[in-house]
Design an enzyme around this catalytic site. Structure first.
Site, short mmCIF file in Angstrom:
data_model
loop_
_atom_site.label_atom_id
_atom_site.label_comp_id
_atom_site.label_asym_id
_atom_site.label_seq_id
_atom_site.Cartn_x
_atom_site.Cartn_y
_atom_site.Cartn_z
N ASP A 161 0.84 -1.21 0.00
CA ASP A 161 0.00 0.00 0.00
C ASP A 161 0.87 1.25 0.00
O ASP A 161 0.57 2.23 -0.69
CB ASP A 161 -0.94 0.01 1.21
CG ASP A 161 -1.65 1.34 1.32
OD1 ASP A 161 -2.40 1.67 0.39
OD2 ASP A 161 -1.42 2.08 2.29
N ARG A 168 0.09 6.62 -6.62
CA ARG A 168 -1.23 7.24 -6.86
C ARG A 168 -1.16 8.74 -6.62
O ARG A 168 -1.77 9.53 -7.34
CB ARG A 168 -2.27 6.62 -5.92
CG ARG A 168 -2.69 5.22 -6.32
CD ARG A 168 -3.48 4.55 -5.20
NE ARG A 168 -4.62 5.31 -4.79
CZ ARG A 168 -5.16 5.28 -3.57
NH1 ARG A 168 -4.65 4.50 -2.64
NH2 ARG A 168 -6.22 6.01 -3.28
N SER A 183 -6.81 0.45 0.09
CA SER A 183 -5.66 1.02 0.80
C SER A 183 -5.93 1.06 2.31
O SER A 183 -5.15 0.57 3.13
CB SER A 183 -5.39 2.43 0.25
OG SER A 183 -4.55 3.16 1.08
N LYS A 187 -4.48 -1.95 5.52
CA LYS A 187 -3.73 -1.60 6.74
C LYS A 187 -4.49 -2.03 7.99
O LYS A 187 -3.91 -2.49 8.96
CB LYS A 187 -3.46 -0.09 6.78
CG LYS A 187 -2.41 0.31 5.74
CD LYS A 187 -2.21 1.81 5.67
CE LYS A 187 -3.35 2.48 4.98
NZ LYS A 187 -3.08 3.67 4.22
N1 URA Z 1 -6.01 7.17 3.24
C1 URA Z 1 -5.43 5.98 2.94
O1 URA Z 1 -4.88 5.32 3.81
N2 URA Z 1 -5.47 5.57 1.66
C2 URA Z 1 -6.07 6.25 0.68
O2 URA Z 1 -6.07 5.80 -0.45
C3 URA Z 1 -6.66 7.49 0.99
C4 URA Z 1 -6.63 7.92 2.30
#
Ligand code: URA
Length: 445
Positions: A161, A168, A183, A187
């Protein structure tokens, strides 16, 4: 398998297999797939989207790309909470000790500030000597001993990520619902909790400016969590003005301590009770929302939540004296009032501009790894709906900088004044769980 074919398939709007998504995530994390091919694939996803099955597979591949925390030796249902990012959002500082005081273990990995939005780790780091980088064993031991620990997410948590997010960020592919959902959830899944409450922000200061988009994002994240065994609920909440009165780091810790004393701003206190109730329900610590609110109110009224905050600060090496004497927190050399140019009602406080002004004062980073000034920030004196007279103080800038005219101008721009009070909007719009989407005002006890 060939990355060219995977890009072409997605460009044509076809569904990718579990193996193809795994190949893509692992290949990119290892460095076998170059940035330009991953960037092309991300743009194809931006336009073609991903099915829920693809989004779940992408999420799990990213969650598996690093260490997955095992919290099984911590007794009880471990409940995590995540906010999609707001301005003045210090709910974790209140909720973590509040939930722990109610007997729910809180083991949380948090982030630093991102753009105009603040991060829990930067706020905690403003407490003198507070350690925000616990190793995994210390983290687990602390949760077992005092019921809570919060640490920065290290590089071992979902490394795929981190790499994909950085790409990104520079390829205009951040604001895609399946990419944001995968994303965030990768986590959270790697973080090892059993249940999760998501606070999806909507409005001027949020990623998702429109309520419908926030609901759509919340639904995808709730679906991902529930499909992979992480019990997940979401609330969609308002970010059309900062939460509470403070934006920054030490100033937000001060406000969190007031809230734990039962003396916090109404919007922050209400949101903490709403999120905390959902957390207690997921942890099976309360029969219903009425029961949950009563437990939370008791932990605040008896001082148990404030005592837990002090125990937490001490356990992470911080100066616990700040809990009883918040004046020990860092204070900026300058406190500069910003006054109203005319009389009127406060119709809107553009949260994004307030967040950007706080960054200019030193409370956040303009470039990666810039040091953050723990004392810098903004204290609002007026919120939406209040009346102000000409030259009355709207907000106070806290800064150690000599030049702050840009922050002052931005803050003044953030306030819209008008002749009549604006209609009051809800703080919490919707509750989303495995059964659907419910207007929050209609959710019963
Ligand atoms: N926060 C994140 O952890 N990922 C994203 O893609 C956008 C906000």
């Amino acid at each position: 398998m060939d990355m060219y074919d995977v890009i072409l398939k997605k460009r044509r709007g076809l569904e990718l297999s579990t193996d193809e998504l795994e190949f893509l995530v692992n290949g990119y994390t290892r460095g076998d797939i170059p940035d330009y091919q991953m960037a092309a694939w991300l743009m194809a996803v931006f336009f073609q989207g991903l099915s829920l099955r693809e989004t779940v597979d992408l999420t799990m591949a990213m969650a598996r790309s690093g260490t997955r925390l095992d919290l099984s030796e911590v007794p009880g249902v471990k409940v995590d909470k995540h906010s999609t990012g707001g301005v003045g959002d210090k709910t974790t500082l209140v909720l973590a000790p509040l939930l722990a005081a109610c007997g729910v273990p809180v083991a949380k990995m948090s982030g630093r500030g991102l753009g105009h939005t603040g991060g829990t780790i930067d706020k905690l780091a403003s407490i003198p000597a507070f350690k925000t980088d616990l190793d995994i064993d210390t983290f687990r031991r602390q949760v077992k001993e005092i019921g809570l620990a919060v640490t920065g997410a290290g590089p071992e948590l979902a490394p795929a990520d981190k790499k994909i997010y950085a790409l990104r960020d520079v390829t205009a592919t951040v604001d895609s619902i399946p990419l944001i959902a995968s994303s965030v959830m990768s986590k959270k899944i790697a973080g090892g909790a059993d249940a999760l409450v998501l606070d999806v922000k909507t409005g001027d200061g949020a990623f998702m400016k429109e309520v419908d988009a926030a609901v759509a994002l919340a639904r995808v994240m709730v679906d991902i969590g529930n499909r992979v065994g992480l019990k997940t609920v979401a609330v969609v909440t308002d970010m059309n003005q900062p939460l509470g009165f403070t934006v920054g780091n030490a100033v937000e810790v001060r406000e969190a301590i007031s809230t734990l004393r039962g003396d916090g701003p109404a919007d922050l206190a209400d949101l903490c009770l709403a999120l905390g109730s959902e957390m207690l329900l997921l942890a099976e610590r309360a029969r219903d929302r009425r029961d949950a609110r009563a437990l939370l109110a008791e932990a605040l009224a008896t001082g148990a939540a404030l005592d837990k905050f002090a125990a937490w600060v001490k356990a992470q090496g911080g100066d616990e004296a700040v809990v009883h004497d918040p004046s020990l927190l860092p204070r900026a050399t300058r406190q500069v009032p910003v006054t109203a140019p005319a009389e009127g009602y406060v119709c809107h406080i553009a949260a994004e501009k307030v967040g950007r002004a706080a960054v200019l004062l030193g409370a956040g980073r303009r470039v990666k790894d810039e040091p953050v000034d723990p004392a810098a920030g903004i204290v609002l004196k007026k919120k939406v709906g209040e009346i102000v007279s000409e030259k009355e103080v709207l907000a106070v800038l806290h800064t150690n900088k000599d030049h702050f005219a840009d922050a002052e101008a931005l803050l003044l721009e953030a306030f819209s004044l008008g002749p009549t009070p604006p209609p009051a909007g809800p703080l919490i719009h919707y509750l989303i769980n495995a059964n659907g989407v419910f207007p929050y005002g209609e959710v019963g006890a």
